[in-house]
Design a protein around this motif. Structure first.
Motif, PDB file in Angstrom:
ATOM      1  N   VAL A 291     -27.853 -15.545  54.171  1.00 37.04           N
ATOM      2  CA  VAL A 291     -28.075 -14.340  53.363  1.00 37.04           C
ATOM      3  C   VAL A 291     -27.549 -13.128  54.110  1.00 37.04           C
ATOM      4  CG1 VAL A 291     -30.134 -15.278  52.226  1.00 37.04           C
ATOM      5  CG2 VAL A 291     -30.396 -13.890  54.287  1.00 37.04           C
ATOM      6  N   LYS A 360     -20.487 -17.838  51.594  1.00 39.40           N
ATOM      7  CA  LYS A 360     -21.399 -18.301  50.544  1.00 39.40           C
ATOM      8  C   LYS A 360     -22.790 -17.861  50.952  1.00 39.40           C
ATOM      9  CE  LYS A 360     -20.298 -21.863  48.099  1.00 39.40           C
ATOM     10  NZ  LYS A 360     -20.034 -23.219  47.553  1.00 39.40           N
ATOM     11  N   GLY A 362     -26.533 -15.376  50.065  1.00 39.77           N
ATOM     12  CA  GLY A 362     -27.416 -14.706  49.127  1.00 39.77           C
ATOM     13  C   GLY A 362     -27.643 -13.273  49.541  1.00 39.77           C
ATOM     14  N   ARG A 433     -31.355 -19.639  49.871  1.00 41.66           N
ATOM     15  CA  ARG A 433     -30.824 -18.445  49.202  1.00 41.66           C
ATOM     16  C   ARG A 433     -31.554 -18.128  47.907  1.00 41.66           C
ATOM     17  NH1 ARG A 433     -25.439 -21.102  50.577  1.00 41.66           N
ATOM     18  NH2 ARG A 433     -25.581 -21.948  48.479  1.00 41.66           N
ATOM     19  N   GLU A 434     -32.783 -18.575  47.761  1.00 43.14           N
ATOM     20  CA  GLU A 434     -33.556 -18.244  46.558  1.00 43.14           C
ATOM     21  C   GLU A 434     -34.304 -16.926  46.805  1.00 43.14           C
ATOM     22  OE1 GLU A 434     -36.204 -20.428  43.097  1.00 43.14           O
ATOM     23  OE2 GLU A 434     -35.866 -21.470  44.987  1.00 43.14           O
ATOM     24  N   TYR A 436     -33.624 -12.319  46.524  1.00 43.83           N
ATOM     25  CA  TYR A 436     -32.795 -11.278  45.930  1.00 43.83           C
ATOM     26  C   TYR A 436     -33.116  -9.922  46.537  1.00 43.83           C
ATOM     27  CZ  TYR A 436     -36.670 -10.359  42.517  1.00 43.83           C
ATOM     28  OH  TYR A 436     -37.869 -10.074  41.901  1.00 43.83           O
ATOM     29  N   MET A 474     -30.946 -19.229  41.548  1.00 51.02           N
ATOM     30  CA  MET A 474     -30.103 -18.317  42.319  1.00 51.02           C
ATOM     31  C   MET A 474     -29.922 -18.850  43.737  1.00 51.02           C
ATOM     32  SD  MET A 474     -32.650 -15.082  43.137  1.00 51.02           S
ATOM     33  CE  MET A 474     -33.257 -14.816  41.482  1.00 51.02           C
ATOM     34  N   GLY A 475     -28.710 -18.702  44.244  1.00 49.23           N
ATOM     35  CA  GLY A 475     -28.379 -19.208  45.572  1.00 49.23           C
ATOM     36  C   GLY A 475     -27.797 -20.603  45.568  1.00 49.23           C
ATOM     37  N   TYR A 580     -23.657 -13.444  39.586  1.00 49.33           N
ATOM     38  CA  TYR A 580     -24.960 -12.924  40.006  1.00 49.33           C
ATOM     39  C   TYR A 580     -25.434 -11.874  39.023  1.00 49.33           C
ATOM     40  CZ  TYR A 580     -22.550  -8.908  42.312  1.00 49.33           C
ATOM     41  OH  TYR A 580     -21.791  -7.793  42.604  1.00 49.33           O
ATOM     42  N   SER A 617     -29.552 -10.337  42.057  1.00 46.03           N
ATOM     43  CA  SER A 617     -29.890 -11.723  42.387  1.00 46.03           C
ATOM     44  C   SER A 617     -28.884 -12.283  43.380  1.00 46.03           C
ATOM     45  CB  SER A 617     -29.882 -12.598  41.133  1.00 46.03           C
ATOM     46  OG  SER A 617     -28.543 -12.949  40.779  1.00 46.03           O
ATOM     47  N   SER A 618     -29.284 -13.314  44.111  1.00 43.96           N
ATOM     48  CA  SER A 618     -28.288 -14.079  44.863  1.00 43.96           C
ATOM     49  C   SER A 618     -27.374 -14.789  43.870  1.00 43.96           C
ATOM     50  CB  SER A 618     -28.980 -15.098  45.771  1.00 43.96           C
ATOM     51  OG  SER A 618     -29.607 -14.462  46.853  1.00 43.96           O
ATOM     52  N   ILE A 620     -24.906 -17.658  41.959  1.00 49.07           N
ATOM     53  CA  ILE A 620     -24.767 -19.089  41.693  1.00 49.07           C
ATOM     54  C   ILE A 620     -23.269 -19.368  41.647  1.00 49.07           C
ATOM     55  CG2 ILE A 620     -25.060 -20.926  39.987  1.00 49.07           C
ATOM     56  CD1 ILE A 620     -27.697 -19.601  39.178  1.00 49.07           C
TER      57      ILE A 620
END
Length: 628
Positions: A291, A360, A362, A433-434, A436, A474-475, A580, A617-618, A620
């Motif tokens: 992140v 990659k 978040g 990464r879940e 935000y 997310m993530g 996102y 949001s992170s 996808i």
């Protein structure tokens, strides 16, 4: 959903137990970036009283005496978790030097004389309230070769001091941080997480990382935090984390922050020393940096108007100040390697080149406060440095006559979807990464993507469990057949009940097209009121009822919540993409304008009167299965 897609979705959930997220039903709010008096710049700036213990007390809602104004201050809403992230460099050294000479190690005669003299100057300036001038007068020099390696540049001067060996002082300070975290950690109620900041700024280019661990004192006291005085290269930090995680039986992640002032070096297209990336570099970066801190006091790092000219909301909380001697307003250049959205796009391109994506990550927000007080509320903002606690001081400049207290942003917060309020559960959410970012508001946000999600009508209770089974949150990574149509994207947003209502929900898409060009687009997918999209998909600004004399607003205006099911009308399964969510509130008063009104001014310098708080949001990531 066809069998191939179902299998790919199932494979996406064959993760270690630490990454299982079906029970992530608690939304926790925190700050991973709080500096106390143990940070050299915090103490120099006049924070002589707020240490780790006081910082954790503040985060849990206790009133404190402000170290500068001496007023009683208190956070409006306590946090669920927090990290004291004092600088590893000279940790606790300035406070110790200010109070006594007895902790100094022996030096040669002339070195001792120099230390004695400079210590007296340091004490005088701190006592006179001008200690911050020491930092301002010692900003990094601009590089002789701006295109070269900023670490080996002839003008770069890695952190060093006149104090001599300070390891014993730093060890004592580290134990103070660890002890405070252990004292205040209350699983199920408040998580006091152990961490520090690696503060690499070669040639004035910000490469800082906050390092956090879910472990406790028994592991943390086996090592001393790694600082940029040991190395200014991120790879050396990752190598240290790899070695130390094994030696101390610890887990770590490193969180990059303020990429907006990295001069493009935070997310480069090759290593900062100019060498090509390789598998080890990409694997290490992916492992240790899941992140990034995208929004904080020193501005917002989502994107920039120069880099996203078609995004009408790209010009938000810009911080155009490079940390270099002699820098002026023309010194700042917006570069792709300095912002999250362009970096995510660059990651798709580098994946094509190297077979793996180094970017990659978040998103979270945090404060970077140097007062020990995590204050991100516009009407209760106590400034980045302690002198900024009173409005009349915020107009003062800090660096080369350019940066004022009003240049700072009262943001942000880290939002975490976790199974419980514990160090480990929060850490696991960061790794998968879940998480935000918000700019201080507490908007509730869920984001999923999957094949056919038509049976899901909301993201609560049993429907939420179904979303975790059929989709990725997310993530996550979503793999589809090469001939698939657009997946379903599910978004659920609820307003912050103590703030103004919601304006709109947007999906930001970035992709690498079939011609190898990087693209981006912002889709408005839900909004408040009877507005309609124009031919370009844009939405007019909403009217807002706000008293510009007091900052008070009508709490009933704006949307309370949205649940949106969306398909990408331009989806191409042959193109790698990320998506996102960006959620915007209606505008409210910015902290600087509260000060201006209090001072009887029309405006606070050139700062905006209003701010449109938001959540990110992170991402996808969506890609097709590569056929054998």
């Amino acid at each position: 959903m066809n069998i191939r897609v179902a299998c790919c979705l199932a494979a996406a959930f064959l993760m270690p137990a630490a990454f299982a997220s079906e029970e992530a039903d608690q939304l926790l709010w925190g700050d991973t970036h709080v500096h106390t008096k143990l940070s050299f710049d915090s103490f120099l700036s006049g924070n002589l009283s707020i240490g780790p213990d006081e910082a954790f007390r503040w985060a849990q809602g206790e009133p404190l005496v402000h170290p500068y104004s001496k007023a009683r201050v208190q956070i409006n809403r306590p946090l669920d978790f927090m990290v004291v992230a004092d600088h590893a460099e000279f940790m606790g050294v300035i406070e110790t030097a200010y109070k006594s000479d007895e902790h100094y190690q022996e030096l040669g005669f002339w070195a001792s004389v120099k230390r004695w003299l400079l210590t007296r100057i340091l004490r005088y300036k701190i006592s006179a309230g001008t200690g911050h001038e020491i930092e301002s007068d010692n900003q990094p020099k601009p590089p002789k070769n701006p295109q070269g390696d900023p670490v080996t540049d002839l003008n770069n001067e890695p952190p060093s001091g006149f104090f001599g060996d300070t390891e014993h002082i730093e060890t004592t300070a580290w134990k103070q941080i660890v002890d405070a975290a252990e004292k205040h950690n209350q699983p199920g109620k408040f998580s006091a997480i152990i961490g520090w900041e690696w503060s690499s700024t070669p040639s004035g280019n910000n490469l800082h990382r906050v390092v956090i661990t879910p472990n406790g004192a028994s592991e943390a006291l086996r090592y001393l935090p790694f600082g940029s005085d040991q190395s200014q290269y991120p790879e050396d930090l990752w190598n240290w984390l790899d070695k130390t995680s094994k030696a101390s039986e610890s887990e770590f992640i490193a969180i990059p922050h303020n990429p907006n002032i990295s001069n493009g070096f935070m997310f480069p297209d090759r290593r900062i020393d100019g060498r090509e990336m390789d598998k080890l570099y990409i694997d290490q970066r992916r492992r240790w940096e899941p992140v990034i801190e995208m929004t904080q006091f020193k501005g917002d790092s989502e994107t920039h108007p120069v880099l996203s000219p078609d995004d009408v909301f790209a010009d938000f909380e810009r911080y155009n100040f490079i940390i270099q001697q002699g820098a002026d307003d023309s010194s700042y250049k917006a570069k792709a390697g300095s912002f999250a959205r362009p970096a995510l796009k660059r990651g798709l391109e580098l994946e094509q080149r190297y077979g793996a994506n180094p970017f990659k990550f978040g998103f979270i927000g945090s404060s970077d406060t140097h007062t020990g007080l995590s204050s991100t509320e516009e009407n209760n903002f106590h400034g980045k440095m302690v002198r900024d606690s009173i409005p009349e001081n915020k107009a003062d400049t800090r660096i080369d006559g350019r940066v004022s207290g009003w240049s700072m942003s009262a943001q942000g917060l880290a939002a975490v979807w976790a199974s419980e309020n514990s160090r480990q559960a929060i850490f696991d959410a960061f790794r998968r990464r879940e998480v935000y970012a918000t700019t201080g508001t507490r908007i509730q946000l869920r984001f999923f993507a999957g094949g056919d999600l038509s049976s899901i009508k909301n993201l609560n209770g049993t429907e939420l469990k179904q979303a975790y089974r059929l989709a990725v949150p997310m993530g996550g990574d979503l793999l589809l057949d090469s001939d698939s149509s657009s997946p379903d994207f599910l978004v659920q947003v609820k307003r912050d009940e103590q703030s103004i209502g919601l304006d709109r929900v947007q999906i930001v898409k970035g992709w690498l097209d079939e011609q190898g060009s990087l693209q981006e687009k912002v889709f408005n997918i839900a909004w408040h009121g009877d507005r309609a999209l124009d031919k370009k998909g844009r939405l007019a600004a909403a009217k807002v009822d706000i008293d510009l004399r007091t900052g008070r607003f009508n709490h009933e205006q704006g949307a309370r919540q949205f649940f949106v099911k969306w398909k990408d009308p331009e989806f191409n399964p042959k193109e790698k993409a990320f998506y996102y969510i960006r959620v915007l509130e209606l505008p409210t008063m910015r902290h600087s304008q509260y000060d201006a009104i209090a001072l009887g001014l029309n405006k606070a310098n050139d700062e905006p009167v209003l701010i449109q708080e938001r959540a990110y949001s992170s991402p996808i990531w969506v890609s097709s299965v590569v056929e054998e």
